[in-house]
Scaffold this motif. Structure first.
Motif, PDB file in Angstrom:
ATOM      1  N   ARG A 200      29.308  28.255  60.609  1.00 23.03           N
ATOM      2  CA  ARG A 200      28.567  27.890  61.813  1.00 23.03           C
ATOM      3  C   ARG A 200      28.555  29.085  62.763  1.00 23.03           C
ATOM      4  O   ARG A 200      28.946  30.189  62.397  1.00 23.03           O
ATOM      5  N   ASN A 201      28.151  28.856  63.991  1.00 20.92           N
ATOM      6  CA  ASN A 201      27.918  29.954  64.932  1.00 20.92           C
ATOM      7  C   ASN A 201      29.163  30.252  65.771  1.00 20.92           C
ATOM      8  O   ASN A 201      29.132  30.144  67.001  1.00 20.92           O
ATOM      9  N   SER A 202      30.265  30.613  65.103  1.00 22.29           N
ATOM     10  CA  SER A 202      31.488  30.914  65.865  1.00 22.29           C
ATOM     11  C   SER A 202      32.018  32.323  65.604  1.00 22.29           C
ATOM     12  O   SER A 202      33.076  32.682  66.111  1.00 22.29           O
ATOM     13  N   ILE A 203      31.285  33.110  64.830  1.00 26.48           N
ATOM     14  CA  ILE A 203      31.717  34.483  64.534  1.00 26.48           C
ATOM     15  C   ILE A 203      30.680  35.457  65.087  1.00 26.48           C
ATOM     16  O   ILE A 203      29.553  35.527  64.599  1.00 26.48           O
ATOM     17  N   LYS A 204      31.073  36.180  66.100  1.00 28.89           N
ATOM     18  CA  LYS A 204      30.168  37.159  66.715  1.00 28.89           C
ATOM     19  C   LYS A 204      30.311  38.503  66.016  1.00 28.89           C
ATOM     20  O   LYS A 204      31.423  38.988  65.808  1.00 28.89           O
TER      21      LYS A 204
END
Length: 215
Positions: A200-204
């Motif tokens: 999901r969108n939690s790693i930048k």
């Protein structure tokens, strides 16, 4: 356990096992998943990666091993002051948020975090919000179990799926075989069940930012 075995009662373990009690056990790939998700953070440019693990079960130590292995292979610093441990008396109740807060208040200069599971990740989210920080924007997070709450933590967190149904099936089938054919029909070893990582969108990705700073 030894008394049960001597009485001929079949035994299998799930999730964990004892090194001094040989017995069939069915577990998820804790070490390998921790390694893979830590590598995901490293590949996104993170080198200051903190972690929170449970200290009184095998899963916590295996996940720690995978985390350490990934950092070591990438020649990233392993800093014990960025590794927090919690225990069963704090897990699964109202003390967990406070425990996580106490541990993380001592963490300095980290851009990413490996969490023992999604319950811990949720407590981390609460702590970060109090500090005015956001998952992804300020701290990248990976976790374990892919519980229902994982998709609602911040923007949704990357979490390793727990093969709980498969573990239950394998354990039950093995027990039935041991009952019907004898206890020696299932080897006394750990059976590691593979699973997937839900991204999901939690790693930048901070590699671009690093390049900009160098310029």
């Amino acid at each position: 356990y030894e008394e049960l075995r001597q009485r001929g009662i079949p035994i299998v373990f799930i999730h964990n096992s004892y090194t001094n009690f040989p017995c069939p056990s069915f577990v998820m790939a804790d070490e390998e998943l921790a390694y893979t998700m830590t590598r995901m953070l490293i590949n996104a440019g993170h080198t200051d990666i903190a972690a929170l693990f449970k200290g009184d079960d095998e899963q916590g130590h295996l996940r720690y091993k995978g985390y350490i292995r990934a950092l070591s292979e990438a020649s990233a610093a392993v800093e014990e002051q960025k590794i927090g441990w919690f225990y069963s008396n704090y897990y699964g109740n109202e003390l967990l948020d406070k425990t996580v807060e106490n541990i993380m208040s001592d963490f300095k200069d980290f851009t990413a975090l490996v969490c023992y599971n999604d319950y811990v990740a949720e407590s981390v989210w609460h702590y970060l919000e109090k500090q005015g920080l956001k998952i992804y924007d300020d701290v990248s997070i990976v976790s374990f179990d892919n519980l229902m709450n994982a998709q609602y933590i911040g923007p949704g967190i990357t979490s390793a799926e727990h093969p709980q149904k498969l573990i239950g099936i394998e354990a039950a089938v093995s027990l039935m075989r041991m009952i019907r054919e004898g206890m020696n029909q299932i080897p006394n070893k750990k059976i590691i069940l593979q699973t997937q990582i839900c991204v999901r969108n939690s790693i930048k990705n901070i590699k671009k930012n690093l390049k900009e700073e160098l310029l």
